[in-house]
Design a protein around this motif. Sequence first.
Motif, short mmCIF file in Angstrom:
data_model
loop_
_atom_site.label_atom_id
_atom_site.label_comp_id
_atom_site.label_asym_id
_atom_site.label_seq_id
_atom_site.Cartn_x
_atom_site.Cartn_y
_atom_site.Cartn_z
N SER A 13 0.85 -1.19 0.00
CA SER A 13 0.00 0.00 0.00
C SER A 13 0.88 1.24 0.00
O SER A 13 1.94 1.26 0.64
N VAL B 201 -4.07 5.47 -10.74
CA VAL B 201 -2.71 5.95 -10.99
C VAL B 201 -2.67 6.65 -12.34
O VAL B 201 -3.58 6.49 -13.15
N LEU C 293 -1.95 -2.39 -3.89
CA LEU C 293 -1.41 -3.02 -5.09
C LEU C 293 -0.92 -4.43 -4.78
O LEU C 293 -0.57 -4.73 -3.64
N LYS D 49 -1.54 8.52 -1.44
CA LYS D 49 -1.80 9.40 -2.57
C LYS D 49 -0.55 10.25 -2.83
O LYS D 49 0.16 10.64 -1.90
N ILE E 65 -3.31 -3.31 -9.80
CA ILE E 65 -4.06 -2.43 -8.92
C ILE E 65 -5.25 -3.16 -8.30
O ILE E 65 -6.18 -3.56 -9.00
N LYS F 293 -6.84 -1.60 -5.56
CA LYS F 293 -7.72 -0.47 -5.27
C LYS F 293 -6.96 0.82 -5.51
O LYS F 293 -5.84 0.98 -5.04
N GLY F 294 -7.57 1.74 -6.26
CA GLY F 294 -6.97 3.04 -6.48
C GLY F 294 -6.85 3.42 -7.94
O GLY F 294 -7.20 2.65 -8.83
N GLU G 242 -4.65 8.37 -5.92
CA GLU G 242 -5.37 8.02 -4.69
C GLU G 242 -4.44 7.12 -3.88
O GLU G 242 -3.51 6.55 -4.44
N LYS H 139 -6.64 1.88 -13.22
CA LYS H 139 -7.62 1.72 -12.14
C LYS H 139 -7.61 0.27 -11.69
O LYS H 139 -6.80 -0.54 -12.15
N GLU H 140 -8.53 -0.06 -10.82
CA GLU H 140 -8.63 -1.41 -10.28
C GLU H 140 -8.61 -2.44 -11.41
O GLU H 140 -9.33 -2.32 -12.39
N CYS I 85 -3.34 3.78 -2.74
CA CYS I 85 -3.53 2.56 -3.52
C CYS I 85 -3.13 1.31 -2.76
O CYS I 85 -2.16 1.33 -1.99
N LEU J 89 0.57 7.94 -7.94
CA LEU J 89 -0.71 7.49 -7.40
C LEU J 89 -1.61 8.69 -7.19
O LEU J 89 -1.24 9.63 -6.49
#
Length: 187
Positions: free
Chosen positions: A29, A54, A100, A32, A49, A51-52, A96, A71-72, A98, A94
């Motif tokens: 993780s 880039v 990964l 941002k 990814i 969640k998040g 958000e 994205k995801e 993220c 990033l």
Amino acid sequence: MTLNEILDQIWVMPEESREELQKHIHEVSFPKAYNLMGIDKVETSVYFIKKGIVRAYVLQDGNEITFWFGKEGNTVISMRSYVENKPGYENIELLEACELYELKIDSLRKLYKQDIHIANWGRRLAEQELIKTEERLISRQVRAAGERYKDLMKQHPEFLQRIQLGYIASYLGITQVSLSRIRAEIR
């Protein structure tokens, strides 16, 4: 998105091969604004990814030019580092915080030699990344910014909610003022 879903969308392997590949993948993780990959650096990992969001960008005359959003479920990879073990062309930031999945490229190369199914999975990964790059290049060369914005609205509406308009304008190759005009015309 789960690791199995991400791996399977690239290419479905026999369970034994998937389990062997998963042994070499771990979750990481980052916050941002973290720079995951840097220009002129040999990257040693491939990321997926969970969640998040880039973005990939390059610097040109002191300006950041965004050319890709992830994205995801997407793969984050420096193809030049992956294929040639040379420094990449892009920066990955990033947008958000993220979550990964990280896979070391050296581990992956060893697995290619041990398991034909993992090697075929890797071939499909590279093929898919090539097709995405080709589609972006062609779209940027032959389609007007307004058309590309409409495509973005259709294909990735979540980007318009989660990504700053300045980055979207850069991605489209226009100013924020021009993007505002396009958005007003569409409404």
